[in-house]
Design a protein around this motif. Structure first.
Motif, PDB file in Angstrom:
ATOM      1  N   UNK A  27       0.840  -1.187   0.000  1.00  0.00           N
ATOM      2  CA  UNK A  27       0.000   0.000   0.000  1.00  0.00           C
ATOM      3  C   UNK A  27       0.879   1.242   0.000  1.00  0.00           C
ATOM      4  N   UNK A  28       0.569   2.178  -0.886  1.00  0.00           N
ATOM      5  CA  UNK A  28       1.283   3.446  -0.951  1.00  0.00           C
ATOM      6  C   UNK A  28       0.326   4.551  -0.534  1.00  0.00           C
ATOM      7  N   UNK A  29       0.573   5.195   0.596  1.00  0.00           N
ATOM      8  CA  UNK A  29      -0.323   6.277   1.030  1.00  0.00           C
ATOM      9  C   UNK A  29      -0.344   7.424   0.015  1.00  0.00           C
ATOM     10  N   UNK A  30      -1.485   8.075  -0.092  1.00  0.00           N
ATOM     11  CA  UNK A  30      -1.622   9.226  -0.981  1.00  0.00           C
ATOM     12  C   UNK A  30      -0.918  10.441  -0.366  1.00  0.00           C
ATOM     13  N   UNK A  31      -0.747  11.462  -1.184  1.00  0.00           N
ATOM     14  CA  UNK A  31      -0.137  12.697  -0.717  1.00  0.00           C
ATOM     15  C   UNK A  31      -1.005  13.320   0.377  1.00  0.00           C
ATOM     16  N   UNK A  32      -0.389  14.193   1.177  1.00  0.00           N
ATOM     17  CA  UNK A  32      -1.092  14.807   2.303  1.00  0.00           C
ATOM     18  C   UNK A  32      -2.377  15.509   1.896  1.00  0.00           C
ATOM     19  N   UNK A  33      -2.379  16.192   0.745  1.00  0.00           N
ATOM     20  CA  UNK A  33      -3.579  16.935   0.365  1.00  0.00           C
ATOM     21  C   UNK A  33      -4.756  16.018   0.031  1.00  0.00           C
ATOM     22  N   UNK A  34      -4.505  14.722  -0.176  1.00  0.00           N
ATOM     23  CA  UNK A  34      -5.585  13.766  -0.410  1.00  0.00           C
ATOM     24  C   UNK A  34      -6.113  13.167   0.897  1.00  0.00           C
ATOM     25  N   UNK A  35      -5.335  13.245   1.949  1.00  0.00           N
ATOM     26  CA  UNK A  35      -5.733  12.640   3.217  1.00  0.00           C
ATOM     27  C   UNK A  35      -6.920  13.394   3.814  1.00  0.00           C
ATOM     28  N   UNK A  36      -7.885  12.654   4.329  1.00  0.00           N
ATOM     29  CA  UNK A  36      -9.074  13.227   4.982  1.00  0.00           C
ATOM     30  C   UNK A  36      -9.826  14.200   4.073  1.00  0.00           C
ATOM     31  N   UNK A  37      -9.863  13.894   2.771  1.00  0.00           N
ATOM     32  CA  UNK A  37     -10.515  14.766   1.801  1.00  0.00           C
ATOM     33  C   UNK A  37     -11.952  15.055   2.207  1.00  0.00           C
TER      34      UNK A  37
END
Length: 63
Positions: A27-37
């Motif tokens: 699993x590759x986490x998304x960039x910070x701006x995608x987190x908790x969209x």
């Protein structure tokens, strides 16, 4: 019995499962701006969830 076969036999879905269900991979986490969209952009997320049919699907198949 495979995962797809077991899910189809469960009667949980109204039709056959048409995509392969495979073991998970790295699993590759998304960039910070995608987190908790959904929290950062609640109005946009709610429009998406309703228009895409996602919310109806979740409510229909809720565990």
């Amino acid at each position: 019995m495979g995962v797809s076969t077991a899910l189809e036999a469960s009667g949980r879905f109204s039709g056959p499962i048409k995509v392969a269900i495979e073991p998970s991979q790295k699993f590759w986490p998304a960039e910070d701006y995608h987190q908790d969209f959904y929290q950062k952009n609640p109005e946009h997320y709610q429009r998406y969830a309703k228009a895409s049919g996602r919310q109806d699907f979740i409510e229909k198949h809720r565990l």
